[in-house]
Structures are given as C-alpha cells and as structure tokens.
Design a protein around this motif. Structure first.
Motif, PDB file in Angstrom:
ATOM      1  N   TYR A 505       0.855  -1.176   0.000  1.00  0.00           N
ATOM      2  CA  TYR A 505       0.000   0.000   0.000  1.00  0.00           C
ATOM      3  C   TYR A 505       0.895   1.231   0.000  1.00  0.00           C
ATOM      4  O   TYR A 505       1.901   1.280   0.701  1.00  0.00           O
ATOM      5  CB  TYR A 505      -0.918   0.008   1.220  1.00  0.00           C
ATOM      6  N   LEU A 506       0.506   2.221  -0.769  1.00  0.00           N
ATOM      7  CA  LEU A 506       1.370   3.367  -1.036  1.00  0.00           C
ATOM      8  C   LEU A 506       0.747   4.646  -0.495  1.00  0.00           C
ATOM      9  O   LEU A 506      -0.462   4.877  -0.641  1.00  0.00           O
ATOM     10  CB  LEU A 506       1.593   3.502  -2.543  1.00  0.00           C
ATOM     11  N   TYR A 507       1.584   5.476   0.112  1.00  0.00           N
ATOM     12  CA  TYR A 507       1.137   6.744   0.675  1.00  0.00           C
ATOM     13  C   TYR A 507       2.149   7.831   0.333  1.00  0.00           C
ATOM     14  O   TYR A 507       3.344   7.563   0.185  1.00  0.00           O
ATOM     15  CB  TYR A 507       1.023   6.652   2.205  1.00  0.00           C
ATOM     16  N   VAL A 508       1.662   9.052   0.209  1.00  0.00           N
ATOM     17  CA  VAL A 508       2.545  10.210   0.156  1.00  0.00           C
ATOM     18  C   VAL A 508       2.193  11.110   1.325  1.00  0.00           C
ATOM     19  O   VAL A 508       1.050  11.126   1.805  1.00  0.00           O
ATOM     20  CB  VAL A 508       2.431  10.979  -1.177  1.00  0.00           C
ATOM     21  N   THR A 509       3.191  11.886   1.775  1.00  0.00           N
ATOM     22  CA  THR A 509       2.972  12.747   2.930  1.00  0.00           C
ATOM     23  C   THR A 509       3.545  14.139   2.677  1.00  0.00           C
ATOM     24  O   THR A 509       4.400  14.340   1.803  1.00  0.00           O
ATOM     25  CB  THR A 509       3.640  12.176   4.192  1.00  0.00           C
ATOM     26  N   SER A 510       3.099  15.065   3.479  1.00  0.00           N
ATOM     27  CA  SER A 510       3.676  16.410   3.484  1.00  0.00           C
ATOM     28  C   SER A 510       5.032  16.369   4.187  1.00  0.00           C
ATOM     29  O   SER A 510       5.425  15.357   4.779  1.00  0.00           O
ATOM     30  CB  SER A 510       2.746  17.374   4.213  1.00  0.00           C
ATOM     31  N   ASP A 511       5.714  17.506   4.170  1.00  0.00           N
ATOM     32  CA  ASP A 511       7.013  17.596   4.834  1.00  0.00           C
ATOM     33  C   ASP A 511       6.908  17.489   6.353  1.00  0.00           C
ATOM     34  O   ASP A 511       7.927  17.301   7.025  1.00  0.00           O
ATOM     35  CB  ASP A 511       7.687  18.929   4.477  1.00  0.00           C
ATOM     36  N   ARG A 512       5.698  17.596   6.884  1.00  0.00           N
ATOM     37  CA  ARG A 512       5.529  17.485   8.336  1.00  0.00           C
ATOM     38  C   ARG A 512       5.829  16.084   8.849  1.00  0.00           C
ATOM     39  O   ARG A 512       6.130  15.901  10.031  1.00  0.00           O
ATOM     40  CB  ARG A 512       4.094  17.850   8.750  1.00  0.00           C
ATOM     41  N   ILE A 513       5.699  15.094   7.985  1.00  0.00           N
ATOM     42  CA  ILE A 513       5.825  13.698   8.408  1.00  0.00           C
ATOM     43  C   ILE A 513       7.256  13.212   8.180  1.00  0.00           C
ATOM     44  O   ILE A 513       7.785  13.297   7.061  1.00  0.00           O
ATOM     45  CB  ILE A 513       4.834  12.801   7.637  1.00  0.00           C
ATOM     46  N   ALA A 514       7.849  12.681   9.240  1.00  0.00           N
ATOM     47  CA  ALA A 514       9.204  12.135   9.144  1.00  0.00           C
ATOM     48  C   ALA A 514       9.201  10.628   8.953  1.00  0.00           C
ATOM     49  O   ALA A 514      10.091  10.077   8.301  1.00  0.00           O
ATOM     50  CB  ALA A 514      10.010  12.496  10.396  1.00  0.00           C
ATOM     51  N   GLU A 515       8.210   9.929   9.538  1.00  0.00           N
ATOM     52  CA  GLU A 515       8.143   8.473   9.423  1.00  0.00           C
ATOM     53  C   GLU A 515       6.692   8.025   9.454  1.00  0.00           C
ATOM     54  O   GLU A 515       5.869   8.581  10.197  1.00  0.00           O
ATOM     55  CB  GLU A 515       8.881   7.781  10.582  1.00  0.00           C
ATOM     56  N   LEU A 516       6.375   6.994   8.656  1.00  0.00           N
ATOM     57  CA  LEU A 516       5.107   6.278   8.743  1.00  0.00           C
ATOM     58  C   LEU A 516       5.396   4.833   9.085  1.00  0.00           C
ATOM     59  O   LEU A 516       6.340   4.237   8.551  1.00  0.00           O
ATOM     60  CB  LEU A 516       4.339   6.323   7.424  1.00  0.00           C
ATOM     61  N   HIS A 517       4.580   4.262   9.965  1.00  0.00           N
ATOM     62  CA  HIS A 517       4.667   2.844  10.278  1.00  0.00           C
ATOM     63  C   HIS A 517       3.329   2.194   9.960  1.00  0.00           C
ATOM     64  O   HIS A 517       2.319   2.874   9.776  1.00  0.00           O
ATOM     65  CB  HIS A 517       5.063   2.650  11.738  1.00  0.00           C
ATOM     66  N   THR A 518       3.342   0.881   9.887  1.00  0.00           N
ATOM     67  CA  THR A 518       2.182   0.182   9.346  1.00  0.00           C
ATOM     68  C   THR A 518       1.539  -0.788  10.328  1.00  0.00           C
ATOM     69  O   THR A 518       2.211  -1.383  11.176  1.00  0.00           O
ATOM     70  CB  THR A 518       2.573  -0.598   8.074  1.00  0.00           C
ATOM     71  N   ASN A 519       0.215  -0.921  10.204  1.00  0.00           N
ATOM     72  CA  ASN A 519      -0.543  -2.037  10.758  1.00  0.00           C
ATOM     73  C   ASN A 519      -1.055  -2.837   9.574  1.00  0.00           C
ATOM     74  O   ASN A 519      -2.054  -2.477   8.953  1.00  0.00           O
ATOM     75  CB  ASN A 519      -1.736  -1.553  11.598  1.00  0.00           C
ATOM     76  N   SER A 520      -0.342  -3.889   9.201  1.00  0.00           N
ATOM     77  CA  SER A 520      -0.744  -4.735   8.075  1.00  0.00           C
ATOM     78  C   SER A 520      -1.045  -3.923   6.823  1.00  0.00           C
ATOM     79  O   SER A 520      -2.045  -4.139   6.141  1.00  0.00           O
ATOM     80  CB  SER A 520      -1.959  -5.591   8.464  1.00  0.00           C
ATOM     81  N   GLY A 521      -0.176  -2.969   6.505  1.00  0.00           N
ATOM     82  CA  GLY A 521      -0.315  -2.185   5.289  1.00  0.00           C
ATOM     83  C   GLY A 521      -0.970  -0.845   5.496  1.00  0.00           C
ATOM     84  O   GLY A 521      -0.760   0.078   4.717  1.00  0.00           O
ATOM     85  N   ALA A 522      -1.802  -0.714   6.544  1.00  0.00           N
ATOM     86  CA  ALA A 522      -2.456   0.555   6.838  1.00  0.00           C
ATOM     87  C   ALA A 522      -1.537   1.418   7.696  1.00  0.00           C
ATOM     88  O   ALA A 522      -0.623   0.922   8.354  1.00  0.00           O
ATOM     89  CB  ALA A 522      -3.776   0.309   7.565  1.00  0.00           C
ATOM     90  N   VAL A 523      -1.801   2.725   7.696  1.00  0.00           N
ATOM     91  CA  VAL A 523      -1.005   3.637   8.511  1.00  0.00           C
ATOM     92  C   VAL A 523      -1.328   3.430   9.985  1.00  0.00           C
ATOM     93  O   VAL A 523      -2.492   3.407  10.383  1.00  0.00           O
ATOM     94  CB  VAL A 523      -1.287   5.096   8.116  1.00  0.00           C
ATOM     95  N   ASN A 524      -0.299   3.279  10.805  1.00  0.00           N
ATOM     96  CA  ASN A 524      -0.460   3.225  12.253  1.00  0.00           C
ATOM     97  C   ASN A 524      -0.387   4.660  12.768  1.00  0.00           C
ATOM     98  O   ASN A 524       0.692   5.216  12.940  1.00  0.00           O
ATOM     99  CB  ASN A 524       0.631   2.363  12.882  1.00  0.00           C
ATOM    100  N   VAL A 525      -1.539   5.270  12.980  1.00  0.00           N
ATOM    101  CA  VAL A 525      -1.602   6.680  13.354  1.00  0.00           C
ATOM    102  C   VAL A 525      -0.875   6.933  14.671  1.00  0.00           C
ATOM    103  O   VAL A 525      -0.253   7.986  14.859  1.00  0.00           O
ATOM    104  CB  VAL A 525      -3.070   7.149  13.426  1.00  0.00           C
ATOM    105  N   SER A 526      -0.919   5.967  15.575  1.00  0.00           N
ATOM    106  CA  SER A 526      -0.297   6.135  16.889  1.00  0.00           C
ATOM    107  C   SER A 526       1.221   6.232  16.830  1.00  0.00           C
ATOM    108  O   SER A 526       1.851   6.672  17.794  1.00  0.00           O
ATOM    109  CB  SER A 526      -0.668   4.966  17.813  1.00  0.00           C
ATOM    110  N   GLU A 527       1.815   5.823  15.704  1.00  0.00           N
ATOM    111  CA  GLU A 527       3.275   5.824  15.604  1.00  0.00           C
ATOM    112  C   GLU A 527       3.793   6.771  14.524  1.00  0.00           C
ATOM    113  O   GLU A 527       4.939   6.669  14.105  1.00  0.00           O
ATOM    114  CB  GLU A 527       3.782   4.401  15.349  1.00  0.00           C
ATOM    115  N   ILE A 528       2.955   7.705  14.088  1.00  0.00           N
ATOM    116  CA  ILE A 528       3.425   8.713  13.129  1.00  0.00           C
ATOM    117  C   ILE A 528       4.515   9.556  13.797  1.00  0.00           C
ATOM    118  O   ILE A 528       4.353  10.022  14.929  1.00  0.00           O
ATOM    119  CB  ILE A 528       2.263   9.616  12.673  1.00  0.00           C
TER     120      ILE A 528
END
Length: 532
Positions: A505-528
């Motif tokens: 699964y593919l995502y793009v982010t703004s410059d505000r985001i330094a790292e994304l982590h996943t829950n089985s392909g989905a974004v783990n919001v708690s670990e942004i």
C-alpha cells in the motif's frame, strides 16, 4: 458485497477515496482540540460501529484498540489483552489488561467483549463483520442456512471474571491470536449501553483506543480526534489527527503537495509521479493482499490446468511491475502475500517464472485456445494499463492474436459476471486479508465455503481442506505456518488461479511527516513521527 469487494477492489486504498469532498478544519467543540493536527485524507466513513462497517477502517483503527497485534517483523504481541492462551488450540483464555478504559472513563471488561461479540454474531442483526466470529461454537445456531436462529448467544463464550473470558472454537486453531489483530473490527468491544441504542451511541462514538473524538462526526466533514489522556496502552506519538473525506484522490494528492493534507493513499500507477514530486515522502508499506487472475474452471480450455499454467508462465511480472507500478508491488511466487508470517516464497516454482517458450509448449499440448480471449477487469478503476499489458503479453508470448483487455461497465456488472460464472476468459481477482495469516487467504479463496471462493472459480479440494485443518491444529505457530506451505503446494498442483502480485500500500505525505509505520499495510496513526 463485503467479501466481494475485498476480493475484487484495487490493491491501493487510494481508489476508495471517491465519495465526498471538503477541506480540513479545526473543531471548537472541545477545549482539548489541538490547533494543528495531522491531516489524513480518507474515504467517506460508512459507519462507526466497528462490527458493521466496511469503509471506516482508517478511523476506527485509531479510535479502538485490538486485543493483539503483530509487529513489522512478524512477531505476535498484545494490546488490550494481557494474554491469549490455550493448551489445545481449541479453547482459548483471553485475559484483559487491568486499567483499560473506554473514552467515557468506564472500565473495559470481559462482559463488554462477550456482549458485543454476541450481538455481532446474531444473524438477524446483519452486521457485515459478524462472520469474523464464525469459528466460535454456537455461531451456526445463530446463523442457520434456513429458518430462524435457535440461539441468541455464542455457546462458546464464557465469562470467568471481569478481566477474563474463554472462547471455545469449533475446531483447533493455532492461528487464533492473529485473528484478534487490528483488521478484524468485528471483535472490537463496545461500552455498556451502546447496544441498547446503537443509533444514539454512534452519534458520539466511544472507543477504547489511543484517540477519542473531539465531537460527533459527519461523513462529509472533517473528523477531529485527540489523544485519549487516560489511554492504558503505549502513548501515541502525536497529539491529534483530523480525518478529511475527499471526493477523489487527485484533489487529495494536490492538497498534499500544497501542504494542506499530511497523508494520503495513492494508486500503484501513481508512484513514479509521486517519487518525482514527493521524493522521500513516498511510503511503500507491505500489505496482506495478493492479486490473482481467476478462471471459470468449468469453461472450455480453462478447465485444463496446462492452459492456466501456460498463461501464468507467459506473463512477465517483473516487466509489468516496472512499467505499470514503478516496481512498487511484489511479483508473486506464492498464493499469499509475501508479508504473511511464514509465507513460502518461491513455492509456485516454474509456473510463476516468465518462460514464454515453455508456456507455448504447454498451451500446444493442451490444444490451445479457440476464439477470442478476453481478460476481464473493472472499467474506470485505474486498471487499464495493467490489463492491456497482460493481454499484450498473451498475444506476444503465446501467439493468441485474439487476446484483448475487456473492461466491464462498472463494479456491479463485473461482480455479477464473475459471481454467475459467466466469464469467458481470465478475470481480475484479489484477496486482502483482514488478519496477518496465510490461513485467511487460503481459507477464503481456496475452500468451497470461503468468502472469496468465487474469485478462484469455485475451486475446492478435500485434500486441501484436510491439510488446512491439520495446519490450523498444529502444536505451535511455526508448525502451523509450515503446514500452510503444504496447503499451497497441493493447491498449486491444481493451479486454479494465476498469482500476480503481492501488495504494497502506497502513501505520500507532506514535509511534516518524518516516518510512517504500518498495521498490516495501513497507517499506524499512533506511531506517526512528525518532523522537527
């Protein structure tokens, strides 16, 4: 429609952002609202009842917590549960963590889980995720094929004390703890009283997760959530998130470029453009989905395994991945996603390797394919380039001059054609597992009662069923995973489908985001991780 959509939709969650458009904004309904939350583009939520939703995963996986989780390196862990244990893999004892509360401050108890699960499983309630409890003793009595239910509660659920309950399954299942992870939203608990008036509860939903709603919600307006101050689990890395529904991915993508949105899913066909425009802010997250070509197994030439094998060997997955997906997907060498624990990479062997000469020989031995060969897919879902490439390779590599990509008018027409067994050529199929186990894909797609079995042309085999049961009942998780290798080997002897790609699964982010982590392909919001 739930299971059909899971089997047939495109790999990228981005294509689901199709219903409503608006821009992000703060809510004044709570003094705890954060002025500058992370802004996450999502599809329109259909329901906030976890057991009865299909299009609200991103939000509900933030407002609720599962019993267990699986780390990015494939290890099982615990969230709301202290432990999930069994001596025989049939009767499981679930012990809840102490101190866990709902967002209204009331404790999360075993009674909450049992009451919610009974309501979800009761057939007349018609919750779309109720079947996630189908392996619990008593489910059949609550969901008879004909007539009225003879029970209103699952006989397999027993409360031991406030923090402990047991679950008796119909057959041993060593994978059960994985079924309690984040994607199985039908297993989330609701607080006491919610089931008495679901409509009232849903106006201001109360979960047990790391974030709580600031106010109520509307499907067509930004939805604000803040970190729950009394959350008993790991503290979120961000203070707030606003979920922003969008009409289409193009607008959300443009707004992310402009810095008005911080996270949006994109289609695999967009990744090359995204890499140019977003650079290091493109994230390619391993996901539990896999793409196939399905067949009507009782239709003419396609009833011959050699024809199906020849079609598979004539497809250059690497070339298509590079040309259509920018190399973002994973050419399939097995029947399950490469990210699945214990996935047997390479089990497909020579039949998933590009070998046009061998493919031609197999097709000739089988007597060839007469008449027009249509490769079926859904129109206007961003699949045109993929299926034009497949049809082109079948023409070039098998000499089938009549091979064409054949779009259905819309999703409903495609589902009806496949479901009725009316296809006259290979068709696009997919399974996106809701929990990270080979068991889910193999059972759903390759057994007669599986939710996605129509996508494998109705394939089933009693030997496969027996091997699955043996793998489920193994003494350890490792032995269970090894058993699924044997299952895949046996299915591949029959080669009912052509494995194409494991999903990312593919995502793009703004410059505000330094790292994304996943829950089985989905974004783990708690670990942004937010940039400094």
């Amino acid at each position: 429609m739930h299971s059909k959509a899971r089997l047939l939709v495109a790999a990228s969650a981005a294509l689901a952002l199709t219903l409503t458009g608006c821009s992000a904004g703060a809510t004044d309904g709570d003094p705890a609202a954060v002025a500058d939350p992370i802004r996450y583009a999502v599809e329109e939520p259909d329901s906030f009842v976890p057991g009865n939703q299909f299009g609200s995963y991103a939000i509900l996986e933030t407002l609720f917590s599962p019993l267990t989780n699986i780390s990015e390196d494939g290890e099982i862990g615990f969230v709301a549960a202290e432990s999930v244990e069994s001596n025989d893999a049939k009767t499981w004892t679930i012990t809840l963590r102490d101190g866990w509360t709902f967002h209204d401050g009331t404790p999360v108890t075993a009674q909450n889980y049992v009451d919610t699960w009974n309501f979800a499983a009761y057939g007349p309630n018609a919750w779309v995720n109720g079947a996630q409890l189908a392996n619990v003793v008593g489910y059949a009595e609550m969901n008879p094929g004909e007539g009225e239910p003879t029970a209103t509660e699952l006989a397999g659920l027993t409360i031991v004390d406030d923090h402990t309950f047991t679950v008796e399954l119909g057959a041993p299942d060593r994978q059960y703890p994985l079924q309690l992870t984040i994607g199985q939203t039908g297993l989330y608990p609701l607080p006491a009283g919610a089931l008495e008036d679901l409509e009232a509860w849903e106006e201001s939903p109360i979960g047990n997760g790391p974030f709580r709603l600031v106010d109520g919600w509307s499907a067509t307006e930004p939805i604000d959530a803040v970190a729950y101050e009394d959350f008993a689990g790991d503290e979120p890395t961000i203070d707030a998130v606003t979920f922003v529904p969008y009409l289409d991915t193009a607008t959300a993508y443009t707004d992310t470029l402009a810095g008005e949105i911080d996270i949006v899913a994109i289609a695999a066909s967009q990744v090359e453009q995204a890499r140019t425009e977003f650079g290091d802010h493109v994230y390619e997250l391993d996901a539990p989905g896999v793409d196939f070509l399905g067949f009507n197994l009782g239709s003419g030439a396609f009833s011959d395994v050699r024809v199906r094998q020849a079609i598979s060997m004539a497809i250059d997955r690497e070339a298509i991945n590079d040309a259509v997906f920018g190399g973002s997907q994973v050419p399939a060498t097995s029947l399950t996603a490469p990210s699945m624990p214990g996935n047997p990479d390479g089990v497909c062997g020579e039949y998933c390797e590009f070998d046009p000469e061998a493919a031609k020989v197999l097709l000739e031995e089988a007597g060839g394919i007469d008449g027009e060969l249509k490769v079926h897919f859904i129109a206007n879902w961003g699949q045109e380039d993929l299926f034009e490439a497949i049809a082109n390779q079948l023409r070039q590599n098998l000499g089938i001059e009549s091979a064409i990509a054949s779009p259905s008018a819309d999703f409903a027409a495609f589902v009806d054609m496949v479901g009725q067994g009316a296809t006259d050529g290979p068709f696009r199929a997919r399974w996106g597992a809701l929990y990270p186990s080979q068991q889910n894909t193999l059972t759903a797609v390759f057994t007669a009662t599986g939710e996605g079995n129509f996508g494998a042309g109705g394939y089933s085999n009693p030997e496969v069923d027996a091997l699955l049961q043996a793998a489920n009942a193994a003494a350890t998780v490792d032995e269970s995973n090894a058993g699924y290798t044997a299952v895949q080997e046996r299915i591949l002897e029959d080669f009912p489908t052509v494995p194409l790609f494991g999903n990312r699964y593919l995502y793009v982010t703004s410059d505000r985001i330094a790292e994304l982590h996943t829950n089985s392909g989905a974004v783990n919001v708690s670990e942004i991780v937010v940039a400094d």
